[in-house]
Design an enzyme around this catalytic site. Structure first.
Site, PDB file in Angstrom:
ATOM      1  N   THR A  58      38.651  47.653  56.302  1.00 52.08           N
ATOM      2  CA  THR A  58      39.175  46.962  55.137  1.00 52.08           C
ATOM      3  C   THR A  58      38.117  46.897  54.066  1.00 52.08           C
ATOM      4  OG1 THR A  58      38.905  44.626  54.657  1.00 52.08           O
ATOM      5  CG2 THR A  58      39.170  45.170  56.880  1.00 52.08           C
ATOM      6  N   LYS A  83      34.667  40.480  51.363  1.00 53.81           N
ATOM      7  CA  LYS A  83      35.240  40.359  50.034  1.00 53.81           C
ATOM      8  C   LYS A  83      36.509  41.180  49.987  1.00 53.81           C
ATOM      9  CE  LYS A  83      35.072  42.762  46.885  1.00 53.81           C
ATOM     10  NZ  LYS A  83      35.962  43.800  46.242  1.00 53.81           N
ATOM     11  N   GLU A 108      45.520  38.939  45.005  1.00 51.62           N
ATOM     12  CA  GLU A 108      45.637  38.862  43.547  1.00 51.62           C
ATOM     13  C   GLU A 108      47.005  38.313  43.140  1.00 51.62           C
ATOM     14  OE1 GLU A 108      42.569  42.470  42.369  1.00 51.62           O
ATOM     15  OE2 GLU A 108      44.713  42.880  42.446  1.00 51.62           O
ATOM     16  N   ASN A 157      46.685  43.600  37.463  1.00 57.20           N
ATOM     17  CA  ASN A 157      46.396  45.016  37.695  1.00 57.20           C
ATOM     18  C   ASN A 157      46.765  45.910  36.538  1.00 57.20           C
ATOM     19  OD1 ASN A 157      45.400  45.552  40.617  1.00 57.20           O
ATOM     20  ND2 ASN A 157      46.883  43.897  40.793  1.00 57.20           N
ATOM     21  N   THR A 179      41.027  47.237  30.703  1.00 60.31           N
ATOM     22  CA  THR A 179      41.268  47.010  29.272  1.00 60.31           C
ATOM     23  C   THR A 179      41.033  45.560  28.897  1.00 60.31           C
ATOM     24  OG1 THR A 179      43.624  46.667  29.753  1.00 60.31           O
ATOM     25  CG2 THR A 179      42.932  48.882  29.108  1.00 60.31           C
ATOM     26  N   THR A 224      34.422  40.557  43.655  1.00 65.81           N
ATOM     27  CA  THR A 224      34.807  41.196  42.392  1.00 65.81           C
ATOM     28  C   THR A 224      35.931  40.377  41.764  1.00 65.81           C
ATOM     29  OG1 THR A 224      36.178  42.726  43.685  1.00 65.81           O
ATOM     30  CG2 THR A 224      34.016  43.515  42.988  1.00 65.81           C
TER      31      THR A 224
END
Length: 469
Positions: free
Chosen positions: A250, A239, A337, A464, A469, A213
């Site tokens: 996880t 992933k 991230e 995040n 949006t 993702t």
């Protein structure tokens, strides 16, 4: 732990994150060595992302290509099925030619997704499985009875195409929480998905890409070694990039092996390895609704059937399973991230392994320590603080902390050190997307463990803040 990001909808990472990808890998790509493959696999390859570095621990094994299809009896594929927006592959399938001994580990989040509830039920009533279907785009979590019915229908449709019993099919999902699977698109794509199954490297790699993702890299690994005089293989894919925090499994993961093992022993082994790997990684402290790891053992290697944890063959297989899961777990933390480096925390001198693991997890999870590492600040006080609130009793006068080879604290006392050199070490790790190694000793006990995390950057907040949006 988890691999989902809270209510994420974007299939493309924000631009700031993509720039990081180019700086470390050059043009996004994954190279395959298969010359003859199905059209679905080729289509998946056209939307490739790079492969993650797999940091395997040392051991009597050889890393090989093949991922989940390296072990005998397994096939895999990945393709775009219209389940999520855009044209990035969003469906993956892993199958076994025989009834494979099955084990699973799942999130402890009370708001567990429908596929998690379904898989736990199937593994309660069956010792084996033949197929794992994974979709990316919708988490199918917090979707009530309708979401669970979607899982049943998808499993039933796939079982019919594969000529299997419905309870032979397991389901994993990742995507936006609160959204049901795009069932019509998924069902329409199943014939093509099944038709593209392959035991090739391409099949495994396309599956590993299709489950991603916000991941900037795919995670796939396989090893080969000898167990009980026979060559066996263990492979896997996973992933995860955000919403990663230890709590009983996880992200999403699939592990395969051709070793022969009884159901009760396999399930114990999988849980032990999960606790030593996926339960020891953290990115942001959030535990997903969809965390799932499914492990299948085909038994097709011809190795001796393992029916006890207390023999040498079991120890050999356990070590292999640990290695594959730890390699995948570290690649998830590396791909956190907004992260610029992997953090590896090693704790020794504890009363037992569980105590050492708890301290290591706590330090790896410390937002203050993670932020300091991103700022290239060798602020070891934050490390000592986190170790102290881990809930594991130890004598502060025995605390020892090192940053790679730089000793920062010994016998509970701060030491003079070259702060500029320590900062340069952190800077180099960030600029090369390398590993920051923190070593901690809390006493003289036999307990030792490791945990992995990543630094906390400004980009994590940006990524995040913009998911839907």
């Amino acid at each position: 732990m988890a691999s989902l990001s809270l209510l994420y909808a974007s299939t493309a990472a924000p631009e700031i994150h993509r720039r990081k990808l180019k700086s470390f890998f050059g043009p996004p790509r994954r190279c395959f060595r298969v010359l003859s493959v199905t059209s679905a696999a080729v289509e998946a390859a056209q939307h490739c992302i790079p492969a993650a570095p797999i940091l395997l621990p040392d051991g009597p094994w050889k890393q090989i290509e093949g991922g989940v299809t390296a072990a005998k009896g397994f096939k895999a594929t990945g393709m775009y099925g219209g389940v999520r927006a855009g044209d990035k592959p969003d469906l993956a399938l892993v199958t076994c030619d025989v009834d494979a001994i099955a084990a699973g580990a799942f999130t402890k989040n009370i708001v567990a997704a429908a596929p998690v509830i379904y898989c736990k039920h199937i593994l309660d009533i069956s010792q084996t499985a033949r197929a794992i279907l994974i979709n990316a785009g919708q988490a199918n979590a917090a979707t009530g009875d309708a979401g669970y019915q979607d899982v049943l229908e998808c499993a039933g449709a796939l079982a019919q195409l594969l000529h299997l019993k419905p309870e032979s099919v397991l389901i994993e999902s990742t995507g936006v929480i609160g959204q049901r699977i795009k069932k019509e698109a998924l069902l329409n794509a199943l014939p093509k998905l099944v038709g593209s199954l392959s035991s090739t490297i391409m099949g495994a790699s396309s599956a590993a890409v299709a489950i991603t993702t916000t991941d900037l890299v795919s995670k796939s690994v396989a090893i080969e070694t000898e167990v009980g005089g026979a060559q066996i293989r263990v492979g896997g894919m996973a992933k995860g990039s955000g919403m990663i925090h230890p709590n009983m499994a996880t992200m999403l993961g699939v592990i395969t092996t051709d070793a022969s093992v009884t159901s009760d022993i396999w399930r114990k082994m999988v849980q032990i390895s999960v606790n030593r790997s996926f339960n020891q990684i953290t990115v942001d402290g959030d535990t997903s609704t969809n965390d799932t790891v499914i492990a299948l053992a085909s038994g097709m290697s011809g190795s001796t059937n393992i029916s006890s944890l207390n023999n040498y063959e079991a120890q050999q297989l356990q070590a292999c399973l640990d290695a594959v899961m730890q390699g995948l777990a570290k690649s998830i933390a590396w791909d956190g991230e907004g992260a610029t480096c992997l953090i590896e925390v090693t704790v020794a001198g504890a009363e037992d392994e569980a105590a050492a693991a708890k301290v290591a997890r706590t330090v790896a999870s410390s937002s203050l320590a993670k932020a300091a590492i991103y700022g290239r600040d060798p602020n070891w006080g934050r490390i000592a603080c986190a170790a102290g609130y881990a809930g594991v009793p130890f004598n502060p006068d025995e605390l020892r902390i090192s940053l790679e080879e730089t000793l920062l604290m010994n016998c509970g006392q701060p030491l003079p050190f070259d702060r500029a050199a320590a900062s340069a070490y952190l800077r180099h790790a960030g600029e090369s997307h390398g590993t920051v190694k923190i070593d901690i000793s809390i006493g003289c006990g036999p307990g030792k463990s490791q945990a992995w995390g990543c630094d906390l950057s400004y980009d994590y907040v940006k990524i995040n803040a913009e998911y839907t949006t």
